[in-house]
Design a protein around this motif. Structure first.
Motif, PDB file in Angstrom:
ATOM      1  N   ARG A 141       2.703   6.079  -5.437  1.00  0.00           N
ATOM      2  CA  ARG A 141       2.852   6.057  -3.685  1.00  0.00           C
ATOM      3  C   ARG A 141       4.343   5.760  -4.472  1.00  0.00           C
ATOM      4  N   PHE A 143       6.368   6.407  -0.833  1.00  0.00           N
ATOM      5  CA  PHE A 143       6.982   6.700   1.012  1.00  0.00           C
ATOM      6  C   PHE A 143       5.892   5.649   1.925  1.00  0.00           C
ATOM      7  N   SER A 144       6.384   5.873   2.487  1.00  0.00           N
ATOM      8  CA  SER A 144       5.534   4.745   3.438  1.00  0.00           C
ATOM      9  C   SER A 144       4.747   5.320   4.033  1.00  0.00           C
ATOM     10  N   SER A 145       3.487   5.275   4.997  1.00  0.00           N
ATOM     11  CA  SER A 145       1.886   6.101   5.022  1.00  0.00           C
ATOM     12  C   SER A 145       2.383   6.557   6.228  1.00  0.00           C
ATOM     13  N   SER A 147       4.832   9.387   7.111  1.00  0.00           N
ATOM     14  CA  SER A 147       6.063   9.144   6.804  1.00  0.00           C
ATOM     15  C   SER A 147       6.663  10.253   6.481  1.00  0.00           C
ATOM     16  N   GLU A 206       0.563   9.576   2.819  1.00  0.00           N
ATOM     17  CA  GLU A 206       2.583   9.917   3.056  1.00  0.00           C
ATOM     18  C   GLU A 206       2.542  11.149   3.945  1.00  0.00           C
TER      19      GLU A 206
END
Length: 716
Positions: A141, A143-145, A147, A206
């Motif tokens: 992972r 990046f933020s979910s 996003s 992401e």
């Protein structure tokens, strides 16, 4: 080898062997794939006109190409924004590479880049462009979910997360070659599968709903992972290393412990892994080729330095990983020898890199309740072009109350939209297919009443509905090329074209069971693969571009083809037949020569075969389950005289199975044993249903024949 620590391009500033001075090949590839990127980002932006747009570039490296992709992406979006007079967009650009990448150089170049970008776009009101460096492996992972709107990656994803395990037998090779043991090839492929699956899983979390990716990587056209088109450049480097081992400059143990962490897949391998993971739909795959020395040819350099130029490019790519293993002292000598070998081979043969570019859309998202899968598919098909004639095929239509149900529901779904949008009436052609033994007479006699009821239910100005019977197996061609818009099939495609060969060891079983030999399970699976591939090939020729299929068949959730989910109903029929053998009513030889020509696949098996055949993209796959005695939950049937006791439940299920299987049983065992067989069968079923939950599993798959198929592009 810790790949994360040592894998990065040569960042020696402006040196002769730096990536910055040897990355024109990557620049060519980015420009060559620009139309696919433009198509993907246009579709993405115009679907919702977002005011915030996040772009991620994975494996950005550092050099003249680092911001090139981002620049092109922003320009495309801005062109659309200005064309549609939309509000300025706030861009967030996420530049990712491994921690060893030279982010400092990138960040220092940003002020000049932004000034130039605004000048190229024009004096229009371009929104802020916010840049972030994201150090880390894209096999995790980043990046933020939900996003990121768009992900781009060029010439990075062919690198693996680590050197595969089990390469000890690959003596004095640094990568796969045609003499590598099978175990080595399997180890590389397994590592690719693990890595690419993880990559997809991370990106699905992401990306926003409907987010897109365009990935370009080195690959191959051949199905052979050791083919020259992907391995030869590394085989020649191994020759240079072996020369230095022979001369005592490098220790043999050092060479034998070094392997390149790379895999260059075929389009089929990419499709298979994408379909297995299940979160993305493939929009396009393009295969392109480039001469090894295309950069220098295009620059008008006609001298004999082509081989050395290629060696310089390879040095910029591979030097850090080579130094980490062999040390810096041997690098100059190694690449002098490597350049000489390449010069020699380029003089004798034509050598090319093969690139794969794949455009994907994220379909894995928490959506509102969607319309039924058939309705959704036919609506999307109609609204894509608003045709005035629509050909619908129902494969395996059978004869009975359900024979015209699918056609009725499809026509109703289209008519609701047509009338709502006030489009012209449609001429429907309905193609009803089944095997020649089907009772088409009964269907045809029911058509006048069916059409009368259909027009009454729909209301309004319904166009002509023309019905045709097509008697033939759907494991062959049925219709003219590009003549059908929509194909529907329900509860037919689990039947095979024939009984698989090689079932002799499946003693006193009529289908796969938990104790069937592995060879029997493999024989059934092989027959399914052949049949389903042929089915897809035939439908690909018959469907128009953009045409759709909805296929529902009996299947299973389990990865075990002999699991009770799919084989139990037949195993119990086998028990009843065995009882008749034990009592001398049926000959044992008769039972041992009888097998059910059926295969109930898992969603993953369907995804794999669709990916391998490569004519369709999967829009969705749904698995549903129904109790064996579904009539227990049907109020209409309860109101009638259906026996819903446990004993009666077994009777109802046996009746259904008799309707399905009796013709094939009579053809082998004769008619006289049928009544006794199904009396015993219903008693066995009733006994099992009293003790356990018994269910059928259905797999429904929605497919589209893309308007853009896999393209080959040659660059000379």
């Amino acid at each position: 080898m810790e790949v994360v620590q040592v894998l990065h391009m040569n960042g020696s500033g402006a040196g002769d062997f730096s990536y910055a001075n040897n990355s024109l090949l990557q620049s060519k590839v980015i420009l060559m794939t620009k139309p696919i990127v433009e198509e993907a980002i246009n579709n993405l932006y115009c679907s919702s006109f977002p005011t915030n747009f996040t772009i991620a570039d994975l494996g950005c490296s550092s050099g003249p190409n680092t911001l090139m992709a981002v620049s092109e992406l922003i320009k495309v979006v801005e062109e659309n924004r200005q064309k549609h007079n939309k509000q300025p967009i706030e861009y967030q650009v996420l530049l990712n590479d491994l921690p060893g990448n030279d982010f400092n150089t990138i960040f220092k170049s940003l002020p000049n880049f932004l000034e130039k970008l605004k000048m190229e776009i024009g004096d229009h009101d371009i929104g802020p462009c916010l840049f972030n460096g994201v150090p880390g492996s894209f096999y995790g992972r980043l990046f933020s979910s939900k996003s990121v709107n768009f992900i781009h990656s060029s010439y990075s994803l062919h690198w693996l997360s680590k050197v595969p395990e089990g390469l000890e037998g690959n003596k004095r090779n640094i990568y796969m070659v045609d003499t590598s043991p099978k175990s080595v090839v399997e180890a590389y492929y397994k590592q690719f599968q693990n890595d690419f699956e993880l990559f997809l899983k991370c990106r699905r979390e992401e990306l926003v709903k409907g987010g897109s990716m365009v990935l370009t990587l080195l690959g191959r056209r051949s199905q052979d992972p050791t083919s020259k088109e992907c391995c030869y450049i590394w085989e020649l480097l191994a020759m240079a290393l072996n020369d230095m081992v022979s001369e005592g400059i490098i220790e043999e143990e050092k060479l034998e412990s070094f392997n390149i962490p790379k895999y260059m897949p075929s389009p089929t391998e990419m499709r298979i892994e994408i379909e297995k993971e299940g979160s993305f739909v493939v929009n396009r795959i393009q295969v392109s080729k480039m001469d090894w020395n295309i950069v220098y040819k295009d620059n008008g350099n006609k001298d004999d330095n082509g081989g050395y130029n290629v060696a310089k490019y390879m040095r910029a790519v591979a030097e850090p990983i080579l130094i980490s293993h062999f040390g810096e002292a041997i690098i100059d000598e190694l690449f002098i020898r490597y350049g000489q070998i390449i010069v020699d081979r380029m003089a004798k043969e034509k050598l090319e890199f093969v690139n794969l570019t794949i455009s994907l859309t994220n379909i894995n998202s928490d959506r509102e309740e969607s319309p039924p899968i058939v309705e959704e598919a036919i609506n999307n098909l109609y609204c894509s072009s608003f045709p005035t004639s629509l050909a619908i095929a129902d494969l395996g239509c059978s004869s009975g109350p359900n024979a015209l149900m699918a056609a009725s529901e499809l026509i109703k779904a289209v008519e609701i939209i047509r009338q709502k949008l006030k489009k012209k009436p449609i001429e429907y052609q309905v193609l009803l297919n089944d095997l020649p033994g089907n009772d088409f007479n009964t269907i045809f006699k029911s058509l006048p009443n069916f059409l009368q009821n259909l027009r009454r239910e729909i209301g309004g100005d319904v166009g002509p509905c023309l019905f045709t019977g097509v008697p033939a197996s759907f494991y062959g061609r049925l219709f003219p090329k590009k003549s059908v818009h929509f194909v529907h099939s329900s509860y037919s495609l689990h039947w095979l074209s024939k009984v698989p060969e090689g079932l002799e060891e499946n003693k006193r079983n009529i289908y796969m069971t938990g104790n069937s030999p592995r060879s029997v399970v493999k024989a059934y699976y092989n027959q399914f693969q052949k049949d389903f591939s042929l089915f897809l090939k035939c439908r690909a020729q018959e469907l128009v571009d953009g045409g759709r299929m909805i296929l529902t068949l009996l299947g299973r959730r389990s990865q075990n083809p002999a699991s009770k989910e799919c084989s139990y109903i037949w195993e119990l029929l086998g028990l009843a037949l065995n009882d008749l053998v034990d009592q001398g009513i049926i000959e044992e030889e008769k039972l041992e020569s009888f097998h059910i020509p059926k295969y109930m696949p898992s969603p993953i098996e369907i995804r794999i075969e669709v990916a391998k055949e490569a004519s369709f993209v999967i829009d969705s796959i749904k698995v549903s389950q129904v109790d064996w005695n579904v009539s227990d939950n049907n109020e209409m049937n309860k109101a009638k005289s259906v026996d819903v006791s446990l004993k009666g439940s077994g009777y109802n299920v046996a009746k259904y199975m008799r309707a399905v299987a009796e013709p094939i049983l009579i053809s082998h065992f004769g008619e006289e044993v049928m009544d006794e067989l199904f009396i015993r069968y219903r008693e066995i079923i009733a006994d099992r249903m009293a003790k356990e939950t018994t269910q059928f599993f259905n797999v429904t798959v929605s497919l589209t024949k893309p308007r853009y198929m896999c393209k080959n592009v040659n660059v000379r």
